[in-house]
Design an enzyme around this catalytic site. Sequence first.
Site, PDB file in Angstrom:
ATOM      1  N   LYS A  11      39.858 -76.694  27.100  1.00 10.67           N
ATOM      2  CA  LYS A  11      41.270 -77.098  27.223  1.00 10.67           C
ATOM      3  C   LYS A  11      41.352 -78.495  27.854  1.00 10.67           C
ATOM      4  O   LYS A  11      40.479 -79.316  27.609  1.00 10.67           O
ATOM      5  CB  LYS A  11      42.066 -76.040  27.992  1.00 10.67           C
ATOM      6  CG  LYS A  11      41.859 -74.645  27.369  1.00 10.67           C
ATOM      7  CD  LYS A  11      42.793 -73.596  27.888  1.00 10.67           C
ATOM      8  CE  LYS A  11      42.484 -72.267  27.208  1.00 10.67           C
ATOM      9  NZ  LYS A  11      43.383 -71.198  27.626  1.00 10.67           N
ATOM     10  N   HIS A  97      45.659 -72.574  18.232  1.00  8.06           N
ATOM     11  CA  HIS A  97      45.663 -71.924  19.543  1.00  8.06           C
ATOM     12  C   HIS A  97      47.117 -71.691  19.979  1.00  8.06           C
ATOM     13  O   HIS A  97      47.982 -72.521  19.722  1.00  8.06           O
ATOM     14  CB  HIS A  97      44.924 -72.798  20.561  1.00  8.06           C
ATOM     15  CG  HIS A  97      44.642 -72.071  21.836  1.00  8.06           C
ATOM     16  ND1 HIS A  97      45.612 -71.861  22.782  1.00  8.06           N
ATOM     17  CD2 HIS A  97      43.524 -71.463  22.283  1.00  8.06           C
ATOM     18  CE1 HIS A  97      45.085 -71.155  23.779  1.00  8.06           C
ATOM     19  NE2 HIS A  97      43.819 -70.906  23.502  1.00  8.06           N
TER      20      HIS A  97
HETATM   21  P1  PGA Z   1      40.893 -67.688  28.910  1.00  4.09           P
HETATM   22  O1  PGA Z   1      41.358 -68.539  27.632  1.00  4.09           O
HETATM   23  O2  PGA Z   1      39.472 -67.266  28.643  1.00  4.09           O
HETATM   24  O3  PGA Z   1      41.018 -68.634  30.072  1.00  4.09           O
HETATM   25  O4  PGA Z   1      41.820 -66.516  29.004  1.00  4.09           O
HETATM   26  C1  PGA Z   1      40.951 -68.209  26.331  1.00  4.09           C
HETATM   27  C2  PGA Z   1      41.536 -69.194  25.347  1.00  4.09           C
HETATM   28  O5  PGA Z   1      42.709 -69.572  25.498  1.00  4.09           O
HETATM   29  O6  PGA Z   1      40.857 -69.616  24.391  1.00  4.09           O
END
Ligand code: PGA
Length: 252
Positions: A11, A97
């Site tokens: 991210k 996403h």
């Molecule tokens: P998370 O995110 O593992 O922090 O829950 C997963 C994603 O959004 O791909």
Amino acid sequence: MRQKIVAGNWKCNTNLQEGVELAKAVDTLVANEGADDVVVVLGTPFTHITKVVETVNTDRIGVAAQNCAAEAKGAYTGEVSAEMVKSTGAEYVILGHSERREYYGETSETLNKKVALALENGLTPIYCCGEALEIREAGTQNEFVKKQLDETVFQLSANDFKKIVIAYEPIWAIGTGVTASSEQAQEIHAFIRSAIAEKFGNEIAEETSILYGGSCKPTNAKELFANKDVDGGLIGGAALKAEDFIGIINGF
Ligand code: PGA
């Protein structure tokens, strides 16, 4: 053959130096401890891709962008095209996403353009789907996810569909610490696979990798990945710590 895949989605985290350090640490752990039959992917910010490609052993670790433009090129200030992503050495692109759908207004229409450009440029889309909490509470998650797929990747030819990876990510589990139970994950993954079979036939359905995403951690990866229709994970928070990420890779 259906591949086992663990893909990190960093991210909007890490500056370039931190990202390179993280990639180095993952590279070393994967070389020393990673199971050979698990495909490992790092989904980094655009600014990091070239350096991460130089840093890791790309025979072992693939690099992904987290998005690409819906247009091939031209006057689209701030956009990064699929061709540009490909030219860095990245092999994958995460598309659809829920954060992009929710915060950046991505629709099925935009996503169709992005998927098409990714495929034209030889990138493997990791295509995300998944429902919000209200939908899960109403019990209509299967219909919701099926519609997301119907409007987008189910429009592809069978030949193109074969090139994509699906990630099921329930929005209520993303970054919340709440994980889908192993049964919930298996149930909807099996449903997605049956929808693929209905659309493209059994052979393609059996070969499609369907990843789970949403608070996947070293402590729950084993249970999730033990399900016959869960072929790996798309990992957010836990991909930012090399030790946690290798713990998930070794969850198979
Ligand atoms: P998370 O995110 O593992 O922090 O829950 C997963 C994603 O959004 O791909």
